[in-house]
Design a protein around this motif. Sequence first.
Motif, PDB file in Angstrom:
ATOM      1  N   LEU A 275       0.372  -1.158   0.054  1.00  0.00           N
ATOM      2  CA  LEU A 275      -0.055  -0.093  -0.211  1.00  0.00           C
ATOM      3  C   LEU A 275       0.970   1.110  -0.091  1.00  0.00           C
ATOM      4  N   GLY A 276       2.418   0.786   0.062  1.00  0.00           N
ATOM      5  CA  GLY A 276       2.922   1.890   0.424  1.00  0.00           C
ATOM      6  C   GLY A 276       3.069   2.872  -1.631  1.00  0.00           C
ATOM      7  N   ASN A 277       2.207   1.977  -2.124  1.00  0.00           N
ATOM      8  CA  ASN A 277       2.691   3.034  -3.950  1.00  0.00           C
ATOM      9  C   ASN A 277       1.880   2.686  -3.979  1.00  0.00           C
ATOM     10  N   ILE A 278       0.553   2.938  -3.868  1.00  0.00           N
ATOM     11  CA  ILE A 278       0.055   2.935  -4.882  1.00  0.00           C
ATOM     12  C   ILE A 278      -0.868   3.592  -5.799  1.00  0.00           C
ATOM     13  N   PRO A 279      -1.192   3.507  -7.003  1.00  0.00           N
ATOM     14  CA  PRO A 279      -0.983   4.193  -8.465  1.00  0.00           C
ATOM     15  C   PRO A 279      -1.928   5.451  -8.181  1.00  0.00           C
ATOM     16  N   ALA A 280      -1.396   6.791  -8.801  1.00  0.00           N
ATOM     17  CA  ALA A 280      -1.954   8.528  -8.419  1.00  0.00           C
ATOM     18  C   ALA A 280      -3.272   7.821  -9.211  1.00  0.00           C
ATOM     19  N   SER A 281      -3.469   7.156 -10.213  1.00  0.00           N
ATOM     20  CA  SER A 281      -4.579   7.226 -10.892  1.00  0.00           C
ATOM     21  C   SER A 281      -5.701   6.773 -10.582  1.00  0.00           C
ATOM     22  N   THR A 282      -5.444   5.222  -9.262  1.00  0.00           N
ATOM     23  CA  THR A 282      -6.867   4.744  -8.662  1.00  0.00           C
ATOM     24  C   THR A 282      -7.137   6.008  -7.295  1.00  0.00           C
ATOM     25  N   ILE A 283      -6.620   6.475  -6.471  1.00  0.00           N
ATOM     26  CA  ILE A 283      -5.951   7.472  -5.807  1.00  0.00           C
ATOM     27  C   ILE A 283      -7.397   8.913  -6.132  1.00  0.00           C
ATOM     28  N   ILE A 284      -6.926   9.347  -7.258  1.00  0.00           N
ATOM     29  CA  ILE A 284      -7.685  10.251  -8.361  1.00  0.00           C
ATOM     30  C   ILE A 284      -9.372   9.766  -8.312  1.00  0.00           C
ATOM     31  N   TYR A 285      -9.180   8.386  -8.955  1.00  0.00           N
ATOM     32  CA  TYR A 285     -10.348   7.505  -9.185  1.00  0.00           C
ATOM     33  C   TYR A 285     -11.257   7.856  -7.980  1.00  0.00           C
ATOM     34  N   ALA A 286     -10.779   7.088  -6.663  1.00  0.00           N
ATOM     35  CA  ALA A 286     -11.375   7.210  -5.818  1.00  0.00           C
ATOM     36  C   ALA A 286     -11.788   8.054  -5.040  1.00  0.00           C
ATOM     37  N   ILE A 287     -11.015   9.460  -4.526  1.00  0.00           N
ATOM     38  CA  ILE A 287     -11.536  10.804  -4.403  1.00  0.00           C
ATOM     39  C   ILE A 287     -13.071  11.469  -4.711  1.00  0.00           C
ATOM     40  N   LEU A 288     -12.146  11.523  -6.986  1.00  0.00           N
ATOM     41  CA  LEU A 288     -14.059  11.790  -7.685  1.00  0.00           C
ATOM     42  C   LEU A 288     -14.857  10.931  -7.449  1.00  0.00           C
ATOM     43  N   PHE A 289     -15.051   9.739  -7.388  1.00  0.00           N
ATOM     44  CA  PHE A 289     -15.945   8.890  -7.184  1.00  0.00           C
ATOM     45  C   PHE A 289     -16.806   9.044  -6.053  1.00  0.00           C
ATOM     46  N   PHE A 290     -15.467   9.180  -4.693  1.00  0.00           N
ATOM     47  CA  PHE A 290     -16.433   9.989  -3.282  1.00  0.00           C
ATOM     48  C   PHE A 290     -17.175  10.802  -3.608  1.00  0.00           C
ATOM     49  N   VAL A 291     -16.425  12.174  -4.347  1.00  0.00           N
ATOM     50  CA  VAL A 291     -16.715  13.278  -4.218  1.00  0.00           C
ATOM     51  C   VAL A 291     -18.354  13.498  -5.538  1.00  0.00           C
ATOM     52  N   LEU A 292     -18.484  12.880  -5.840  1.00  0.00           N
ATOM     53  CA  LEU A 292     -19.340  12.506  -7.458  1.00  0.00           C
ATOM     54  C   LEU A 292     -20.374  11.780  -6.351  1.00  0.00           C
ATOM     55  N   GLY A 293     -20.694  10.699  -5.911  1.00  0.00           N
ATOM     56  CA  GLY A 293     -21.216  10.048  -5.300  1.00  0.00           C
ATOM     57  C   GLY A 293     -21.780  10.425  -3.612  1.00  0.00           C
ATOM     58  N   TYR A 294     -21.424  11.366  -3.314  1.00  0.00           N
ATOM     59  CA  TYR A 294     -21.377  12.407  -2.287  1.00  0.00           C
ATOM     60  C   TYR A 294     -22.500  13.516  -2.158  1.00  0.00           C
ATOM     61  N   PHE A 295     -22.213  14.186  -3.183  1.00  0.00           N
ATOM     62  CA  PHE A 295     -23.335  15.175  -3.589  1.00  0.00           C
ATOM     63  C   PHE A 295     -24.731  14.637  -4.132  1.00  0.00           C
ATOM     64  N   LEU A 296     -24.074  13.352  -5.139  1.00  0.00           N
ATOM     65  CA  LEU A 296     -25.561  12.350  -5.467  1.00  0.00           C
ATOM     66  C   LEU A 296     -26.926  12.192  -5.222  1.00  0.00           C
ATOM     67  N   TYR A 297     -26.417  12.227  -4.173  1.00  0.00           N
ATOM     68  CA  TYR A 297     -27.164  11.419  -2.462  1.00  0.00           C
ATOM     69  C   TYR A 297     -27.677  12.362  -2.013  1.00  0.00           C
ATOM     70  N   ALA A 298     -26.428  14.023  -1.765  1.00  0.00           N
ATOM     71  CA  ALA A 298     -26.692  14.796  -1.038  1.00  0.00           C
ATOM     72  C   ALA A 298     -28.130  15.745  -1.608  1.00  0.00           C
ATOM     73  N   VAL A 299     -27.785  15.490  -3.114  1.00  0.00           N
ATOM     74  CA  VAL A 299     -29.326  16.321  -3.689  1.00  0.00           C
ATOM     75  C   VAL A 299     -30.182  15.573  -3.799  1.00  0.00           C
ATOM     76  N   LEU A 300     -30.228  14.528  -3.720  1.00  0.00           N
ATOM     77  CA  LEU A 300     -31.629  13.377  -3.615  1.00  0.00           C
ATOM     78  C   LEU A 300     -32.716  13.531  -2.630  1.00  0.00           C
ATOM     79  N   ALA A 301     -31.677  13.981  -1.364  1.00  0.00           N
ATOM     80  CA  ALA A 301     -31.952  14.231   0.418  1.00  0.00           C
ATOM     81  C   ALA A 301     -32.336  15.756   0.462  1.00  0.00           C
ATOM     82  N   ALA A 302     -32.103  16.306   0.361  1.00  0.00           N
ATOM     83  CA  ALA A 302     -32.906  17.599   0.138  1.00  0.00           C
ATOM     84  C   ALA A 302     -34.216  17.656  -0.937  1.00  0.00           C
ATOM     85  N   LEU A 303     -34.062  17.032  -2.123  1.00  0.00           N
ATOM     86  CA  LEU A 303     -35.100  16.955  -2.515  1.00  0.00           C
ATOM     87  C   LEU A 303     -36.253  16.563  -1.782  1.00  0.00           C
ATOM     88  N   LEU A 304     -36.237  14.827  -1.062  1.00  0.00           N
ATOM     89  CA  LEU A 304     -37.021  14.218  -0.175  1.00  0.00           C
ATOM     90  C   LEU A 304     -37.696  15.093   1.042  1.00  0.00           C
TER      91      LEU A 304
END
Length: 419
Positions: A275-304
């Motif tokens: 785990l000391g040499n995780i590719p930068a692309s994997t970390i970028i994808y992790a952050i990207l999918f987390f942020v997008l998923g987080y706000f996707l569900y947040a918008v739906l929560a505000a609607l409900l």
Amino acid sequence: MREFWIIFKQAFMSKAKSKTFLITTAVVVAGIFLLANITTIIGAFDDGEEDSKAIPVVTDNEAVVDRLAQQLAAMGEEAEFKVTGDLRGALEDQLKEGEIESFLILQVPDGNSIEAEYVSESSEMFGFPMMLQEALQSMQTEMRAEEMELEPEQAAALFEPVVFEQTAISSSGKTEEEMNQARILVYVLMFLIYFAVIMYSNMIATEVATEKSSRVMEILISSVSPVKHMFAKVLGIGMLGLVQMLLFGITGYLAMKSSSSVSDMSEELFSTLGLGNIPASTIIYAILFFVLGYFLYAVLAALLGSLVSRTEDVNSLVMPLTLIIVVAFIIAASGLSTPDAAFVTYSSYVPFFAPLVMFLRVGLLDLPWWEPALAIGLMVLTIGVLGWFGARVYKGGVLMYGPSRSLKDLKKAMQLGKE
């Protein structure tokens, strides 16, 4: 934009200063440091009575007991034994009264076979009993090798592991080290998104319902557009959630560094799993999918949240959102062993499942660039559509009062939003 930032700041600061948020944050931070330093804390309260912790052993061969202690020490497990003349019944009575924690019956009937029974108050499936069994197995192997007059090198050669490697020639194949990295990151992302959706989406919906119940919403909507109000709420509480999770992450890192035992163990684990040499692309994808998923569900929560007038109704209306993330969690967990399965592939393009499932495939498979890009594009498009649709529902929903009839109120909210 001035109104947007005012509502953003109000949503962020009001929740950040609330007693519930402060107490929860403090408890979690304290819990992280407590768990990281639990061995040190236990050691500080140790009364030093080592003899009381020695494991009584009923045996017919005291030399085997000494050999067992040496074998466990070689395996990194420190244990102290004391040979006793007490019978089993007396030892069981001491065990029930709490005078001892366990005892061992160790017999060597024919000089090269070991029969052992570890007795404790509760059945321990892992930990010391497993180490004890492994040590005794090694001792029995050595004893039988000695009886056969085998040299230590010959005995070791009998148990030398076979050289076995697995190679994938497919273009989607990855090394075992890369697979381990991806699996761990997927686990972390799954729990982060699940935790964020359950906690912060409910917080957003509750905040909207609270303002409706106090009739403050009618004043706000008359001076600020529903679109600005909804996205200011989502981003304000969303940023608060990200700050809180970042704080937990920094706390966990500092806690590991402050505890020598946990620090050494984590460094060894990171080294073993690569785990000391995780590719930068994997970390970028992790952050990207987390942020997008987080706000996707947040918008739906505000609607409900805009559809309910009482905070007591929030949990029932947000339940579908919770079920969606649970389904995504189950699909991602199932796909850890078969990331190229058809159901995993198809579900990775569903925007509500993509944060977990597409990242799973990105981590475990070597995908063409367009596949994650398509999933990201669909998520961004869904957030936009939910924002547009949510703004119309939000505009009418925040002016609806009375008991909620669940999702049937969507049509009424849409009609009010058009007026």
